[in-house]
Design a protein around this motif. Structure first.
Motif, PDB file in Angstrom:
ATOM      1  N   ASP A 135       0.963  -1.228  -0.014  1.00  0.00           N
ATOM      2  CA  ASP A 135      -0.067  -0.276   0.019  1.00  0.00           C
ATOM      3  C   ASP A 135       0.917   1.300   0.142  1.00  0.00           C
ATOM      4  O   ASP A 135       0.681   2.280  -0.611  1.00  0.00           O
ATOM      5  N   PHE A 136       1.939   1.293   0.902  1.00  0.00           N
ATOM      6  CA  PHE A 136       2.776   2.477   0.945  1.00  0.00           C
ATOM      7  C   PHE A 136       3.451   2.565  -0.383  1.00  0.00           C
ATOM      8  O   PHE A 136       3.361   3.770  -0.885  1.00  0.00           O
ATOM      9  N   ILE A 137       3.965   1.660  -1.019  1.00  0.00           N
ATOM     10  CA  ILE A 137       4.752   1.741  -2.252  1.00  0.00           C
ATOM     11  C   ILE A 137       4.158   1.828  -3.338  1.00  0.00           C
ATOM     12  O   ILE A 137       4.281   2.687  -4.102  1.00  0.00           O
ATOM     13  N   GLU A 138       3.079   1.398  -3.576  1.00  0.00           N
ATOM     14  CA  GLU A 138       2.232   1.513  -4.559  1.00  0.00           C
ATOM     15  C   GLU A 138       1.239   2.621  -4.731  1.00  0.00           C
ATOM     16  O   GLU A 138       1.114   3.257  -5.746  1.00  0.00           O
ATOM     17  N   VAL A 139       0.589   2.963  -3.677  1.00  0.00           N
ATOM     18  CA  VAL A 139      -0.299   4.090  -3.602  1.00  0.00           C
ATOM     19  C   VAL A 139       0.538   5.238  -3.323  1.00  0.00           C
ATOM     20  O   VAL A 139       0.489   6.282  -4.030  1.00  0.00           O
ATOM     21  N   HIS A 140       1.239   5.348  -2.027  1.00  0.00           N
ATOM     22  CA  HIS A 140       1.763   6.798  -1.740  1.00  0.00           C
ATOM     23  C   HIS A 140       2.957   6.959  -2.669  1.00  0.00           C
ATOM     24  O   HIS A 140       2.871   8.369  -3.191  1.00  0.00           O
ATOM     25  N   CYS A 141       3.877   6.230  -2.848  1.00  0.00           N
ATOM     26  CA  CYS A 141       5.080   6.560  -3.680  1.00  0.00           C
ATOM     27  C   CYS A 141       4.591   6.806  -5.186  1.00  0.00           C
ATOM     28  O   CYS A 141       5.130   7.886  -5.835  1.00  0.00           O
ATOM     29  N   VAL A 142       3.604   6.262  -5.663  1.00  0.00           N
ATOM     30  CA  VAL A 142       3.129   6.386  -7.127  1.00  0.00           C
ATOM     31  C   VAL A 142       2.284   7.866  -6.966  1.00  0.00           C
ATOM     32  O   VAL A 142       2.714   8.687  -7.910  1.00  0.00           O
ATOM     33  N   GLN A 143       1.485   8.142  -6.077  1.00  0.00           N
ATOM     34  CA  GLN A 143       0.834   9.280  -6.201  1.00  0.00           C
ATOM     35  C   GLN A 143       1.841  10.352  -5.857  1.00  0.00           C
ATOM     36  O   GLN A 143       1.464  11.469  -6.489  1.00  0.00           O
ATOM     37  N   LYS A 144       2.731  10.337  -5.203  1.00  0.00           N
ATOM     38  CA  LYS A 144       3.496  11.314  -4.991  1.00  0.00           C
ATOM     39  C   LYS A 144       4.702  11.654  -5.833  1.00  0.00           C
ATOM     40  O   LYS A 144       5.594  12.485  -6.050  1.00  0.00           O
ATOM     41  N   GLY A 145       4.843  10.550  -6.798  1.00  0.00           N
ATOM     42  CA  GLY A 145       5.497  10.758  -8.132  1.00  0.00           C
ATOM     43  C   GLY A 145       7.090  10.706  -7.607  1.00  0.00           C
ATOM     44  O   GLY A 145       7.930  11.145  -8.299  1.00  0.00           O
ATOM     45  N   TYR A 146       7.256   9.801  -6.470  1.00  0.00           N
ATOM     46  CA  TYR A 146       8.733   9.472  -6.169  1.00  0.00           C
ATOM     47  C   TYR A 146       9.411   8.700  -7.223  1.00  0.00           C
ATOM     48  O   TYR A 146       9.075   8.183  -8.037  1.00  0.00           O
TER      49      TYR A 146
END
Length: 120
Positions: A9-20
């Motif tokens: 959830d952290f990697i797929e959602v948060h990182c992708v949404q933030k554009g890391y």
């Protein structure tokens, strides 16, 4: 939700949404992988049975000390700490079971090392 579900959830959602960047995501994944492997050994249980609610400042400090004992630099230790802060603060905001580990890792200070002399 399982440990892996939270991490995904952290990697797929948060990182992708933030554009890391891919390097940042890889760094977070490495820090989490190493922490989980260390915690499994430290707690004497398989990775799939770990419960993040039992992660505390003593475990985080032991992990960071272990990194240095393996020959990693203070900069690497601090980078892993920063990655874990980001992950656990996000997870603490999403799931109340992560509030204790999020608070534990958020309070930890970066380690300062000696500054190498400037080249002449």
């Amino acid at each position: 939700m399982t440990t892996y579900t939270h991490i995904r959830d952290f990697i797929e959602v948060h990182c992708v949404q933030k554009g890391y960047s891919p390097n940042t995501v890889s760094s977070y994944a490495t820090a989490l992988h190493q922490l989980l492997a260390f915690a499994a050994t430290h707690q004497g249980r398989p990775v799939h049975s770990l419960d993040f609610s039992h992660f505390d400042s003593a475990l985080f400090l032991a992990y960071l000390d272990d990194l240095e004992a393996q020959g990693n630099s203070i900069a690497t230790r601090n980078q892993r700490l920063s990655a874990l802060r980001t992950v656990f603060v996000y997870l603490g905001a999403q799931h109340c079971s992560f509030l204790v580990p999020a608070a534990s890792v958020a309070q930890m200070s970066k380690k300062r090392g000696s500054v190498p002399p400037a080249p002449k």
